[in-house]
Design an enzyme around this catalytic site. Structure first.
Site, PDB file in Angstrom:
ATOM      1  N   GLU A 150       7.657 109.103  58.024  1.00 42.47           N
ATOM      2  CA  GLU A 150       8.052 109.833  57.021  1.00 42.47           C
ATOM      3  C   GLU A 150       6.753 109.539  56.151  1.00 42.47           C
ATOM      4  O   GLU A 150       6.635 108.613  55.293  1.00 42.47           O
ATOM      5  CB  GLU A 150       9.078 109.591  56.189  1.00 42.47           C
ATOM      6  N   ASP A 191      10.390 104.809  56.901  1.00 45.51           N
ATOM      7  CA  ASP A 191      10.507 105.332  55.522  1.00 45.51           C
ATOM      8  C   ASP A 191       9.232 105.000  54.772  1.00 45.51           C
ATOM      9  O   ASP A 191       8.603 103.844  54.805  1.00 45.51           O
ATOM     10  CB  ASP A 191      11.742 104.581  54.757  1.00 45.51           C
TER      11      ASP A 191
HETATM   12  C1  GLC Z   1      12.100 108.239  51.397  1.00 41.88           C
HETATM   13  C2  GLC Z   1      13.763 108.774  51.627  1.00 41.88           C
HETATM   14  C3  GLC Z   1      14.323 108.946  50.127  1.00 41.88           C
HETATM   15  C4  GLC Z   1      14.291 107.392  49.488  1.00 41.88           C
HETATM   16  C5  GLC Z   1      12.830 107.043  48.995  1.00 41.88           C
HETATM   17  C6  GLC Z   1      12.793 105.522  48.753  1.00 41.88           C
HETATM   18  O1  GLC Z   1      11.613 109.177  50.821  1.00 41.88           O
HETATM   19  O2  GLC Z   1      13.982 109.485  52.441  1.00 41.88           O
HETATM   20  O3  GLC Z   1      15.710 109.175  50.323  1.00 41.88           O
HETATM   21  O4  GLC Z   1      14.767 107.628  48.187  1.00 41.88           O
HETATM   22  O5  GLC Z   1      12.201 107.024  50.637  1.00 41.88           O
HETATM   23  O6  GLC Z   1      13.102 104.765  49.975  1.00 41.88           O
END
Ligand code: GLC
Length: 541
Positions: free
Chosen positions: A276, A217
């Site tokens: 991500e 994440d």
């Molecule tokens: C990422 C997740 C999202 C979350 C954010 C903070 O972007 O996909 O759902 O709110 O991180 O952790």
């Protein structure tokens, strides 16, 4: 089922390298909304376990489970209070172990989320930091600073939270702490070796439990520019994904990914890391998947592409070139739990669904790995009219329209059961109401309809699996009329997509393997339906 499980059982157990992730189809399970195994109205690990046969039959290779760790749920689990335990809403650690084991028996790999940029404000470390006070080693685990202004009454810099408002909160003792997301998600200080050691231990914990990898994440966020400089202007959210900002995509994050790669590689069975990362360009994104870093990165540039042939062609080519330049596979993503479902983004209604079905064949026809967000295989649209009292996404602070609840509505499993089969008969109402109009979109209803979107996905995944080198076969663009795409792959495969609202004719590239809408073939010409895609077996290729 046994035969099916055998056909895509994880390779590599005997020590041979399969590089499985390079062409894997990975299904994103948003645990809270996938399947409710205990009837409390919230999806859980037991529910996922009960639906493994569905996922195995669908034909995906792996699951990515969104966070199910102990959490006060300020950001629906992306605020982790204990990285080594399961929140009671979702089950127990034993449920997690049983799920991983059973998924493996079905030939499905399991990727779990790890959230290293921030913890929950209820995490033991943050509580200790609050108690220990300014200047303590406990505060060194997070980003605490004194404020600006005469009495420190102004935040330390001008950074804005992704969820709206400023990225700093002041404590009664006068210090400010950084949170790029909600105030309940304090950012960790990755300049502190203790933070590195803690996360390596967390990764080991889950790898020892048997998971096949991690979705990392905010993989672009852990390291901030030295001195935490001002951005210099407001509306910083608009810069993410196009510009370099001092809190994202800093070079230092790559050292963390390198260390994690070494850790992943030290385990048998080809465990992977998926970034991500919201990087300013496909080129910057490719840096996360260099040979000694993570295995994959989500392709958000593809996700954000409007329904236009030239735009898709450009993003596909650029993605292939940039990932290829570092020897990594591309990924293709159309939706996830943070964005409006693509049926709705592509225009909604019949048009949105037609385009989404065509997009499925385009996506699954490309080289590399593809992600399927739960419910996209059912052609679910965004729910745009959820009653106000159900809306709790912290991102609504930035803009009520930016709420992510509408893409997180629980799945419809069965048209004739209460709550469309989400949960148990006599159980609680689902945590977000499921539109009654989704009955015909339920899994049971679509399984019975050969022309359903679910059956389109099932057949596409079957064709993919049957062509063993599919993921690696290079793509060659074929000439095609304006508003359309046509490409060939490997041994006699071609895909055509008509992204216009009109029928388009072109020379039939061969025999139809699969179509989002059947083309009309006459005298060597194929008439492609508006907003449709076709997979072809090329003759004499
Ligand atoms: C990422 C997740 C999202 C979350 C954010 C903070 O972007 O996909 O759902 O709110 O991180 O952790």
């Amino acid at each position: 089922m046994t035969e099916l499980a055998q056909s895509h059982r994880p390779g590599g157990a005997d020590g041979t390298a399969t590089r499985w992730w390079r062409d894997a189809v990975i299904y994103q399970v948003y645990v809270r909304s996938f399947a409710d195994g205990n009837g409390d109205g919230i999806g859980d690990l037991l529910g996922v376990r009960g639906r493994l046969p569905y996922l195995a039959d669908l034909g995906v290779d792996a699951l990515w489970l969104t966070p199910f760790y102990t959490s006060p749920m300020a950001d629906f689990g992306y605020d982790v209070a204990d990285y080594r335990d399961v929140d009671p809403i979702f089950g127990t650690l034993a449920d997690a172990a049983a799920l991983v084991e059973e998924a493996h028996r079905y030939g499905l790999r399991v990727i779990v989320d790890v959230v290293p940029n921030h913890t929950s404000d209820r995490h033991a470390w943050f509580r200790e930091a609050l108690e220990a006070g300014p200047g303590s080693p406990e505060r060194e685990r997070y980003v605490f600073r004194e404020g600006r202004g005469e009495n420190g009454e102004l935040p330390p810099n001008d950074w804005e939270s992704i969820f709206g408002g400023r990225a700093w909160t002041r404590l009664p003792d006068g210090e400010w702490y950084l949170h790029l997301f909600a105030p309940e998600q304090p950012d960790l200080n990755w300049e502190n070796p203790e933070v590195h050691a803690e996360f390596e231990s967390v990764l080991r914990f889950w790898l020892d439990l048997g998971v096949d990898g991690f979705r990392v994440d905010v993989a672009h966020g852990m390291v901030k520019a030295p001195g935490l400089p001002d951005v210099g202007h407001p509306d910083q959210i608009r810069m993410i994904g196009t510009d370099v900002v001092p809190f994202f995509d800093q070079d230092g994050v790559h050292d963390i990914h390198r260390a994690w790669r070494r850790l992943l590689d030290s385990y048998p069975g080809e465990r992977i890391g998926v970034a991500e990362a919201w990087a300013p360009s496909p080129g910057r994104l490719a840096r996360y998947v260099r040979p000694d870093e993570l295995h994959q990165a989500f392709n958000f540039h593809f996700l954000g592409t409007p329904w236009e042939a030239a735009a898709f062609r450009a993003v596909i080519q650029e993605s292939l070139d940039t990932a290829g330049s570092v020897g990594a596979p591309t990924t293709w993503v159309l939706s996830n739990h943070d964005v409006k479902r693509h049926v709705t983004r592509y225009g909604g209604g019949g048009t949105g669904l037609r385009r989404a079905r065509a997009a499925a064949l385009l996506t699954l026809g490309l080289p590399g790995s593809a992600y399927v967000y739960q419910g996209e295989e059912l052609g679910l649209p965004e729910v745009l009219d959820l009653p106000e009292e159900f809306l709790h996404d912290p991102q609504r602070l930035r803009d009520p329209e930016a709420g992510r609840d509408g893409c997180r509505v629980p799945l419809p499993w069965n048209e004739t059961e209460p709550h469309l089969g989400f949960g148990l008969p006599g159980g609680e109402d689902p945590w977000l109401p499921i539109p009654a109009s989704w009955g015909p979109l339920s899994v049971e209803s679509q399984l019975a309809d050969p022309s359903s979107t679910l059956n389109l996905y099932r057949r596409a995944l079957e064709v993919r699996r049957a062509r063993r080198s599919f993921g690696e076969d290079a793509l060659a663009w074929l000439p095609s009329p304006e508003g359309t795409l046509a490409f060939a792959r490997g041994e006699g495969f071609a895909c055509t997509v008509n992204l216009t609202g009109e029928p388009v004719e072109l020379p039939a590239p061969g025999r139809v393997l699969l179509a989002s809408e059947e083309p009309v073939i006459e005298g060597g010409l194929a008439r492609l339906a508006p907003d449709s895609a076709v997979w072809w077996e090329r003759e004499g290729a």
